[in-house]
Scaffold this motif. Structure first.
Motif, PDB file in Angstrom:
ATOM      1  N   UNK A   1       0.994  -1.109   0.121  1.00 58.02           N
ATOM      2  CA  UNK A   1      -0.132   0.167  -0.003  1.00 58.02           C
ATOM      3  C   UNK A   1       1.056   1.111   0.190  1.00 58.02           C
ATOM      4  N   UNK A   2       0.558   2.146  -0.891  1.00 55.42           N
ATOM      5  CA  UNK A   2       1.323   3.349  -0.987  1.00 55.42           C
ATOM      6  C   UNK A   2       0.675   4.586  -1.555  1.00 55.42           C
ATOM      7  N   UNK A   3       0.891   5.650  -0.909  1.00 53.72           N
ATOM      8  CA  UNK A   3       0.305   7.061  -1.418  1.00 53.72           C
ATOM      9  C   UNK A   3       1.366   7.361  -2.597  1.00 53.72           C
ATOM     10  N   UNK A   4       0.579   7.799  -3.528  1.00 55.77           N
ATOM     11  CA  UNK A   4       1.434   8.029  -4.812  1.00 55.77           C
ATOM     12  C   UNK A   4       1.026   9.173  -5.319  1.00 55.77           C
ATOM     13  N   UNK A   5       0.256  10.027  -4.968  1.00 53.84           N
ATOM     14  CA  UNK A   5      -0.243  11.511  -5.133  1.00 53.84           C
ATOM     15  C   UNK A   5      -1.005  11.933  -4.126  1.00 53.84           C
ATOM     16  N   UNK A   6      -1.500  13.197  -4.242  1.00 49.72           N
ATOM     17  CA  UNK A   6      -2.338  13.973  -3.277  1.00 49.72           C
ATOM     18  C   UNK A   6      -3.644  13.005  -3.259  1.00 49.72           C
ATOM     19  N   UNK A   7      -4.117  12.454  -2.188  1.00 55.64           N
ATOM     20  CA  UNK A   7      -4.902  11.793  -1.752  1.00 55.64           C
ATOM     21  C   UNK A   7      -5.271  10.580  -2.577  1.00 55.64           C
ATOM     22  N   UNK A   8      -4.162   9.918  -3.282  1.00 54.57           N
ATOM     23  CA  UNK A   8      -4.347   8.838  -4.079  1.00 54.57           C
ATOM     24  C   UNK A   8      -3.450   7.829  -3.640  1.00 54.57           C
ATOM     25  N   UNK A   9      -3.928   6.449  -3.627  1.00 57.07           N
ATOM     26  CA  UNK A   9      -3.413   5.478  -3.173  1.00 57.07           C
ATOM     27  C   UNK A   9      -3.316   4.294  -4.074  1.00 57.07           C
ATOM     28  N   UNK A  10      -2.071   3.582  -4.213  1.00 52.88           N
ATOM     29  CA  UNK A  10      -1.752   2.369  -5.062  1.00 52.88           C
ATOM     30  C   UNK A  10      -1.714   1.203  -4.233  1.00 52.88           C
ATOM     31  N   UNK A  11      -2.823   0.247  -4.390  1.00 55.29           N
ATOM     32  CA  UNK A  11      -2.391  -0.908  -3.888  1.00 55.29           C
ATOM     33  C   UNK A  11      -2.295  -2.109  -4.484  1.00 55.29           C
ATOM     34  N   UNK A  12      -1.448  -2.972  -4.062  1.00 57.01           N
ATOM     35  CA  UNK A  12      -1.220  -4.262  -4.983  1.00 57.01           C
ATOM     36  C   UNK A  12      -1.521  -5.535  -4.062  1.00 57.01           C
ATOM     37  N   UNK A  13      -2.616  -6.185  -4.727  1.00 62.59           N
ATOM     38  CA  UNK A  13      -3.218  -7.344  -3.855  1.00 62.59           C
ATOM     39  C   UNK A  13      -2.917  -8.568  -4.698  1.00 62.59           C
ATOM     40  N   UNK A  14      -3.067  -9.649  -4.071  1.00 60.46           N
ATOM     41  CA  UNK A  14      -2.869 -11.238  -4.537  1.00 60.46           C
ATOM     42  C   UNK A  14      -3.989 -11.995  -4.753  1.00 60.46           C
ATOM     43  N   UNK A  15      -4.162 -12.570  -5.854  1.00 62.65           N
ATOM     44  CA  UNK A  15      -5.599 -13.177  -5.867  1.00 62.65           C
ATOM     45  C   UNK A  15      -5.264 -14.235  -7.366  1.00 62.65           C
ATOM     46  N   UNK A  16      -5.349 -15.613  -7.199  1.00 58.88           N
ATOM     47  CA  UNK A  16      -4.966 -16.257  -8.317  1.00 58.88           C
ATOM     48  C   UNK A  16      -6.172 -16.314  -9.525  1.00 58.88           C
ATOM     49  N   UNK A  17      -7.302 -16.087  -8.948  1.00 59.37           N
ATOM     50  CA  UNK A  17      -8.407 -16.245 -10.144  1.00 59.37           C
ATOM     51  C   UNK A  17      -8.533 -14.818 -10.619  1.00 59.37           C
ATOM     52  N   UNK A  18      -8.507 -13.841 -10.259  1.00 55.14           N
ATOM     53  CA  UNK A  18      -8.822 -12.516 -10.514  1.00 55.14           C
ATOM     54  C   UNK A  18      -7.490 -12.329 -11.548  1.00 55.14           C
ATOM     55  N   UNK A  19      -6.412 -12.645 -11.236  1.00 57.29           N
ATOM     56  CA  UNK A  19      -5.178 -12.370 -11.766  1.00 57.29           C
ATOM     57  C   UNK A  19      -5.008 -12.678 -13.257  1.00 57.29           C
ATOM     58  N   UNK A  20      -5.684 -14.160 -13.367  1.00 64.81           N
ATOM     59  CA  UNK A  20      -5.747 -14.829 -14.558  1.00 64.81           C
ATOM     60  C   UNK A  20      -6.777 -14.412 -15.556  1.00 64.81           C
ATOM     61  N   UNK A  21      -7.905 -13.832 -14.832  1.00 65.47           N
ATOM     62  CA  UNK A  21      -8.982 -13.612 -15.537  1.00 65.47           C
ATOM     63  C   UNK A  21      -9.394 -12.137 -15.957  1.00 65.47           C
ATOM     64  N   UNK A  22      -8.857 -11.335 -15.452  1.00 65.27           N
ATOM     65  CA  UNK A  22      -9.221  -9.719 -15.716  1.00 65.27           C
ATOM     66  C   UNK A  22      -8.697  -9.398 -16.934  1.00 65.27           C
ATOM     67  N   UNK A  23      -9.432  -8.610 -17.666  1.00 68.63           N
ATOM     68  CA  UNK A  23      -9.154  -7.785 -18.823  1.00 68.63           C
ATOM     69  C   UNK A  23      -9.200  -6.213 -18.438  1.00 68.63           C
ATOM     70  N   UNK A  24      -8.545  -5.611 -19.367  1.00 67.33           N
ATOM     71  CA  UNK A  24      -8.462  -4.182 -19.143  1.00 67.33           C
ATOM     72  C   UNK A  24     -10.102  -3.673 -19.263  1.00 67.33           C
TER      73      UNK A  24
END
Length: 251
Positions: free
Chosen positions: A12-35
């Motif tokens: 979890x990291x704040x990367x700009x004003x009031x803006x947070x980047x979060x990286x999460x792990x999940x085997x199903x979603x990481x293989x199925x999601x599209x842009x």
């Protein structure tokens, strides 16, 4: 196919004003999601889930990157979670950007504010198809700017701020003409921006992704509908969208 899944926070990291980047792990979603798809996030103590766009996927590491603004108690509580903690989501949700079969050679990405993140994952996938990528990204001020270098690695990138404190001054529509030739565009951002973009580029084919508050997130509650251009019908942003062809809906 959307499923209820548990995700584990990796960072979890704040990367700009009031803006947070979060990286999460999940085997199903990481293989199925599209842009263009999103996660419908459950926050403890809050009844309604929060829709948060998918900004990137690492299929090898099985991780999903999301970016969100802290605009209320729900997102503030989400941002306060620590690596190793988990929460549940519905995902990957919604219909994403169509890229297969797009014969266009030069793509323009137009993002505004928190509408910028889903365009990065899209740009990465289009670059793999040997498309030339040009990006026009709009923010309120210098303090709000994020992901600039990531987009610059994809191709020519223009940064626009409302007050001119960084990059070009004005709105994304003021800078589009500087992008040069392109034969297709994808855009995501607040509704006023999308209205201005589609009006300016009325002669160009493209797709837009709509930002909207949602109730159920699965198309049952009718809380996030938008008029279509034909016979007074409606589309549900959460399930029919959030991505639409520009001629498909009436902004």
């Amino acid at each position: 196919m959307m499923k209820k899944e548990n995700v584990v926070i990796k960072s979890v990291e704040q990367i700009a004003l009031d803006t947070v980047e979060m990286v999460v792990k999940n085997p199903y979603i990481s293989q199925k999601a599209i842009p263009g798809q999103f996660l419908h996030v459950s926050v403890e103590g809050h009844t309604l889930r929060r829709p948060i766009s998918i900004a990137d996927i690492n299929r090898e590491n099985k991780t999903i990157t999301i970016l969100f603004k802290m605009v209320g108690s729900g997102t503030a509580k989400l941002a306060a979670l620590n690596p190793g903690m988990s929460f549940d989501v519905l995902g990957p949700s919604g219909n994403g950007f169509q890229t297969e079969g797009n014969e266009s050679s030069t793509i323009l990405l137009i993002g505004g504010g928190i509408g910028v993140p889903p365009l990065y994952y899209l740009g990465k996938e289009l670059a793999k198809q040997n498309k030339e990528i040009i990006s026009v990204l709009g923010y309120q001020t210098r303090a709000n700017v994020f992901s600039e270098e990531m987009f610059r690695r994809l191709g020519k990138t223009f940064i626009v701020t409302n007050d001119g404190s960084y990059g070009e001054k004005g709105f994304v529509t003021d800078v589009i003409q500087k992008a040069g030739y392109f034969d297709y565009y994808y855009s995501c951002g607040p509704l006023p921006m999308l209205k201005a973009v589609t009006a300016k580029l009325a002669d160009k084919p493209g797709m837009i992704s709509l930002e909207e508050r949602m109730g159920c997130g699965v198309g049952a509650c009718m809380a996030c509908v938008i008029p279509t251009d034909s016979e007074g019908g409606y589309k549900k942003i959460c399930s029919d969208g959030p991505v639409f062809h520009t001629q498909e809906v009436s902004l």
